[in-house]
Design a protein around this motif. Structure first.
Motif, PDB file in Angstrom:
ATOM      1  N   ILE A 315       0.837  -1.208   0.000  1.00 50.75           N
ATOM      2  CA  ILE A 315       0.000   0.000   0.000  1.00 50.75           C
ATOM      3  C   ILE A 315       0.864   1.247   0.000  1.00 50.75           C
ATOM      4  O   ILE A 315       0.514   2.280  -0.581  1.00 50.75           O
ATOM      5  N   SER A 323      -0.991  -0.209  -5.030  1.00 48.64           N
ATOM      6  CA  SER A 323      -1.498   0.327  -3.766  1.00 48.64           C
ATOM      7  C   SER A 323      -2.950  -0.055  -3.477  1.00 48.64           C
ATOM      8  O   SER A 323      -3.317  -0.322  -2.337  1.00 48.64           O
ATOM      9  N   LEU A 324      -3.798  -0.106  -4.511  1.00 49.11           N
ATOM     10  CA  LEU A 324      -5.209  -0.457  -4.334  1.00 49.11           C
ATOM     11  C   LEU A 324      -5.433  -1.849  -4.904  1.00 49.11           C
ATOM     12  O   LEU A 324      -5.499  -2.041  -6.115  1.00 49.11           O
TER      13      LEU A 324
END
Length: 399
Positions: A315, A323-324
């Motif tokens: 993340i 990150s997502l």
């Protein structure tokens, strides 16, 4: 008075003739120098080099470099933006967090080709159709890039790598007049790398595990050129000032042809089905005997928690496509906090929490491509949560 006039006239005539002669001579010198400079520039070739994939994980997508070849001076160099060292301090953590620094390197073309010949990798050269002025501008830009303060750059696999650096060094100094063919309409970062890593199932699985939502969005033409072969094809079809960008294509090294190795039996999908089989057996025993097995609970929670730590760290990575990631709803560090009370048979809300998280993760399948093995594992984890809640409810009802 008259003699004075003629005397001044003669002097001025001499000065004028001398000025004319000098002007003509300087013009001839300038023309000759310009022609010589143009001839020197014509002896210079700037090429894009595209290298075929290697056996190592970091080389399975190929490589790109620039060739600067001055025939008159006998200067033949390969400019390479893919120099890195595994001996760098904290290389692996820095790579995971997107904080890896790569370098620009220069080596003799013969050495460059010898290295790729040893690795059995092919090299294709595209000689660019550039004017003498274009070559001068690119040469000056390369000299500027060679300065010690400019050779290091922050590497990013999709957006700033050895291929995009080579492209930008060339195209950014051609006044924006390079025209490419249209972008592939549905290409995503994930789909493009799948074209190259489909033979290595574990490599593909590992990348799919870490890549999140942003890896599945449609890409632009510029973004699609992060892959060496994509850039080579685009250069081959591109125009510059209305003319083909590539003047000539040469195969400097043929790639060794190797037969495709058979897929390993121990593939991700095989492991997923093995897990599903074990999970079904344990679930049937649990449901029939109306009891849960703490050792199986511990294995599931510990494994999920350890994988979850890696996904949680991602993340904070500077890689923009990790990150997502909806997979973190399946595997996250939370089970580690509930592990002790679960093993000790203390009442917790963990199985309800985990069940909800897994459902959210499965819904994320509509906006993120999640590997089939992960879907299989997640589905049986959800089944385990449901069985846990049913058994817990039955025991409570009996009491």
């Amino acid at each position: 008075m008259l003699s004075c006039f003629f005397s001044n006239f003669a002097t001025n005539m001499k000065k004028g003739l001398l000025y004319i002669v000098l002007t003509v001579l300087l013009s001839v010198v300038n023309i000759t120098a310009g022609a010589q400079s143009m001839n020197n520039n014509d002896s210079i070739q700037i090429s894009l080099l595209t290298c075929s994939p290697g056996k190592e994980v970091w080389a399975q997508y190929g490589h790109t470099a620039i060739r600067y070849y001055d025939k008159e001076k006998g200067l033949d160099l390969a400019i390479n933006y893919g120099i890195f060292s595994l001996d760098q301090t904290y290389f692996i953590p820095r790579f995971v967090l997107g904080m890896t620094d790569y370098r620009m390197g220069i080596q003799a073309m013969d050495d460059f080709l010898a290295q790729y010949s040893y690795e059995g990798r092919g090299v294709v050269e595209q000689v660019l159709n550039l004017s003498p002025k274009d070559k001068d501008v690119i040469y000056e830009a390369l000299q500027e890039n060679m300065k010690p303060e400019n050779v290091v750059y922050r590497y990013n696999y999709f957006f700033d790598n050895c291929t995009t650096r080579a492209r930008d060094m060339i195209v950014n100094h051609l006044h924006g007049r390079v025209v490419y063919p249209p972008a592939k309409p549905d290409a995503t970062f994930r789909s493009m790398i799948h074209e190259w890593n489909y033979k290595d199932k574990w490599s593909q699985f590992g990348e799919d595990l870490l890549l999140g939502v942003n890896a599945d969005r449609k890409t632009t033409k510029s973004e699609q050129q992060f892959l060496p072969e994509n850039l080579r094809i685009d250069f081959d079809k591109a125009t510059y000032n209305g003319k083909p960008l590539v003047k000539q294509t040469n195969e400097l090294l043929p790639a060794e042809t190797t037969e495709a190795e058979p897929s390993s039996l121990l593939s991700p999908i095989f492991v997923a089905f093995l897990f599903a089989t074990i999970s079904i057996i344990i679930t049937l025993f649990s449901y029939r005997k109306q009891r849960v097995y703490w050792l199986w609970d511990a294995v599931l929670m510990l494994t999920s928690g350890l994988i979850g730590i890696i996904l949680f760290i991602m993340i904070f990575s500077q890689h923009p496509c990790v990150s997502l990631n909806f997979i973190i709803f399946f595997f996250n560090p939370l089970p580690l906090f509930f592990l002790y009370p679960t093993v000790k048979r203390k009442k917790t809300l963990w199985w309800k929490i985990w069940g909800i998280l897994i459902i959210i993760g499965l819904l994320g399948r509509f906006i993120q491509e999640i590997p089939v093995p992960i879907i299989i594992v997640a589905s049986f984890l959800l089944l385990h949560c449901i069985v846990h809640l049913r058994i817990s409810k039955s025991v409570t009802t009996v009491k």
